[in-house]
Design a protein around this motif. Structure first.
Motif, PDB file in Angstrom:
ATOM      1  N   GLU B 265       0.684  -1.198  -0.147  1.00  0.00           N
ATOM      2  CA  GLU B 265       0.100   0.149   0.121  1.00  0.00           C
ATOM      3  C   GLU B 265       0.864   1.197   0.024  1.00  0.00           C
ATOM      4  OE1 GLU B 265      -3.019   0.247   2.897  1.00  0.00           O
ATOM      5  OE2 GLU B 265      -3.728   1.947   2.357  1.00  0.00           O
ATOM      6  N   ALA B 269      -0.003   2.674  -3.695  1.00  0.00           N
ATOM      7  CA  ALA B 269      -1.415   3.274  -3.766  1.00  0.00           C
ATOM      8  C   ALA B 269      -1.580   4.491  -4.560  1.00  0.00           C
ATOM      9  CB  ALA B 269      -1.628   3.633  -1.995  1.00  0.00           C
ATOM     10  N   TRP B 320      -7.074   2.850  -2.102  1.00  0.00           N
ATOM     11  CA  TRP B 320      -6.267   1.571  -2.357  1.00  0.00           C
ATOM     12  C   TRP B 320      -7.409   0.366  -1.956  1.00  0.00           C
ATOM     13  CZ3 TRP B 320      -1.834  -0.775  -4.131  1.00  0.00           C
ATOM     14  CH2 TRP B 320      -1.345  -1.933  -3.293  1.00  0.00           C
TER      15      TRP B 320
END
Lengths: 265, 413
Positions: B265, B269, B320
């Motif tokens: 992430e 993201a 995300w």
């Protein structure tokens, strides 16, 4: 209620549905890319003075559009073949928008076979400074704003309404895509298929009829048509106030009067 | 499983306000958003990345064609494939593809693909998309209602050009050539494998199966879209009584691998958001020109990978977590990606994976990290899928290495 009649052309490649009503001089009406859902009150009115024939173009209720490919000549032959099949000679030819382009093409191909020509906001020319609206990349709301003088009117609202039931809505989407796909065969991408080089062949007395607030085919196109129709001694241009592209819907009386006056003259 | 590395070649420097102040990333995007000096570096960066994928052991590298498009900057994928051909040895060159309906005569495509096949020693996959509405209808001006018949005609012409032994007359509706004659012949016989990237038109499934080609479902919606298209496609294969060899089916998947799910992430993201907010900011009016889809497809309610619902979905400002939860992207640690991806590929019966690992604004160092981690930690187990049960009959058959020209030392005898 007028009933649809049926005939076939070119050994069955095309099945044509058409309305036919009234007595008098033959008048053929070619509808716009909006189609012809019924024998409209305006056509009914015209049928009091004329023998009106109003075919549904291929994909608009008639079939066989795939045989037209994207070939203007095939569209023109479809029109003349139909009039031959229905034994209509030297008609008054009236066309609206896409149908106006088709009427002009027919008159340019067979200049001796058209008694009078009425082009109502015809498509078919590309003017760099005033292009026709890209009707193929338009949200319904944008299309209504461009087509109507008064987008708030009942007629405009009706235009925007889709059937509430899912099946009806799907059919409406399919029908709309099919109709626009057909128009796109001859108007994609900018409306120019060379009509500007053929307009000189037209001989029939011609009236150009335009809504002053037309946002789809700008009224200035009338001047270009007139300039290019060098074979017609006098082209009569008639602009209608408080009307957009859908002149028949917005100002039916003014349109009918203009057409009947012109045909009587 | 064949694992291929796909590049879209997006412009990485779109402005903050693209999705709020500009109409569309495709067709009418203002050209003043493009900087040519950056363009120079971007193309070279992207080519570096494709070459890196070859070094990492991917089975193929994929390029595709778009016009007037800021997320797909390859008007000519053949140029990219040519550049890659000389600096790679192993990876297949999967050109997905050339919009053959638009090239008059399509002989040009037959010739260029033959050239690529010859330069690369027989590593070419020839992709023939019907074409997209934004590219073909709006950016290149082709009539929507006749695009498909132009496509079928172009396909027939190219096949004849590759396989007929004598000069011939091609008398099509849209293409007429008195002396059609391909002197240069593709290296692969009778011709390079043909793959059809599709957007979910019913007719294309049937047509692809009837010709025994590979169908590739390319979308940015991951499993959900893949399932819809895959189910439709395999149902047609069942109806035709054909074998369900997974190598008949290609599937594009966005993939982000990092050391851990959390790190994924952190790494990716921002670039995923850039992709779904900017790169797929496609005006709905351009997605699906009237007449582009056949009536049967419209009636079935199937929209394209970029059309209608898809376009609206993309604009919801997803984050995300949404991309991961919805399966648009398969992301996380190598173990997470391995598990999720192998489940998806088996469920969809995919034999040709196209991994999209450069996504949106992702800079080069992250692209290389993503690609390397995937290649080393995920790919080995993925490649084993199907190898026992099925044979891949649709991949290139290059010359053996020892018979191939070596760039810099080539000499014909």
């Amino acid at each position: 209620m007028s009933e649809l009649k049926t005939t076939t052309l070119r050994s069955g490649d095309f099945t044509v549905k058409y309305y036919q009503e009234g007595r008098g001089e033959p008048l053929v009406f070619l509808h716009s890319a909006g189609g012809l859902p019924t024998f409209t009150p305006e056509l009914k009115e015209l049928s009091k003075r004329f023998a009106v024939t109003a075919p549904l173009l291929p994909a608009f209720g008639s079939t066989g559009e795939e045989h037209l490919h994207e070939d203007v000549q095939k569209l023109v032959f479809w029109g003349w073949d139909l009039l031959d099949a229905l034994k209509i000679d030297r008609p008054i030819l009236v066309g609206h928008s896409f149908g106006g382009m088709m009427a002009a093409e027919m008159a340019a191909t067979e200049p001796g076979r058209v008694k009078k020509l009425v082009l109502v906001a015809p498509a078919g020319l590309y003017l760099e400074a005033h292009p026709m609206l890209d009707i193929f990349a338009c949200s319904p709301a944008k299309l209504v704003r461009a087509a109507f003088h008064d987008p708030q009117s009942e007629a405009a609202k009706a235009f925007m309404t889709t059937p509430a039931d899912p099946e009806g809505a799907t059919e409406a989407i399919v029908a709309r895509a099919r109709a626009l796909a057909m128009a796109g065969r001859f108007l994609w991408p900018n409306g120019d298929r060379g009509l500007n080089e053929r307009l000189y062949r037209i001989k029939a007395p011609t009236m150009l009829l335009w809504g002053e607030s037309d946002g789809i085919v700008p009224p200035v196109h009338a001047e270009a048509f007139k300039r290019l129709m060098t074979g017609v001694p006098s082209v009569n241009t008639h602009k209608i106030a408080e009307a957009g592209h859908v002149v028949f819907a917005e100002q039916p009386k003014a349109v009918l009067k203009a057409i009947t006056d012109f045909c009587a003259a | 499983m064949k694992v291929n590395w796909f590049h879209l070649m997006p412009y990485r420097f779109l402005p903050e306000n693209l999705e709020t102040d500009h109409h569309s990333v495709w067709v009418d995007i203002p050209t003043n958003l493009y900087d040519s000096t950056r363009g120079h570096h971007l193309y070279n960066e992207f080519l570096d990345e494709l070459e890196f994928a070859d070094k990492m052991g991917f089975d193929g590298v994929c390029v595709n064609e778009h016009h007037a498009n800021a997320y797909g900057m390859m008007p000519s994928p053949n140029l990219m494939a040519a550049a890659v051909a000389r600096r790679t040895t192993n990876a297949n060159l999967i050109v997905l593809g050339n919009s053959i309906a638009m090239y008059n005569p399509p002989l040009r495509v037959a010739e260029e693909f033959a050239m690529l096949d010859l330069i690369s020693g027989g590593r070419l996959v020839a992709g023939f998309p019907v074409g997209s509405s934004p590219d073909d209808n709006f950016a290149y001006g082709f009539v929507p209602a006749t695009l498909r018949e132009r496509y079928y005609e172009a396909h027939d012409f190219i096949k004849q050009a590759w396989t007929r032994e004598e000069p011939f007359v091609f008398n099509g509706r849209y293409n007429k050539v008195r002396y059609a004659n391909m002197f240069i012949r593709p290296l692969q016989k009778p011709h390079p494998p043909i793959w059809i990237p599709g957007g979910g038109s019913i007719e294309t499934w049937d047509w692809t199966l009837d010709h025994d080609y590979v169908y590739c479902a390319l979308s940015y919606l991951g499993y959900e879209y893949g399932k819809r298209v895959g189910t439709g496609y395999w149902n047609r294969a069942v109806a035709k009584g054909m074998d369900l060899n997974p190598y008949r089916f290609g599937y594009l998947q966005l993939i982000c691998v990092s050391e851990s799910d959390e790190q994924a992430e952190k790494d990716y993201a921002e670039h995923l958001e850039y992709f779904y907010n900017k790169c797929v900011h496609i005006a709905e009016e351009f997605a699906d020109a009237p007449g582009y889809r056949t009536e049967a497809t419209v009636r079935a309610g199937l929209r394209g990978a970029v059309g209608g619902n898809a376009a609206t979905l993309f604009r919801k400002g997803l984050k995300w977590k949404d991309f991961v939860d919805r399966g648009y992207v398969v992301a996380g640690s190598p173990a997470t990606v391995r598990d999720k991806l192998s489940w998806i590929l088996k469920d969809l019966k995919v034999g040709q994976l196209m991994a999209l690992q450069q996504i949106g604004s992702m800079p080069k160092h992250l692209v290389l990290k993503n690609t390397e981690l995937f290649a080393k930690e995920v790919m080995p187990s993925i490649k084993k899928i199907w190898t026992e049960e099925w044979e891949d009959k649709w991949s290139p058959r290059p010359l053996p290495l020892q018979q191939r020209a070596v760039p810099g030392q080539a000499e014909a005898r």
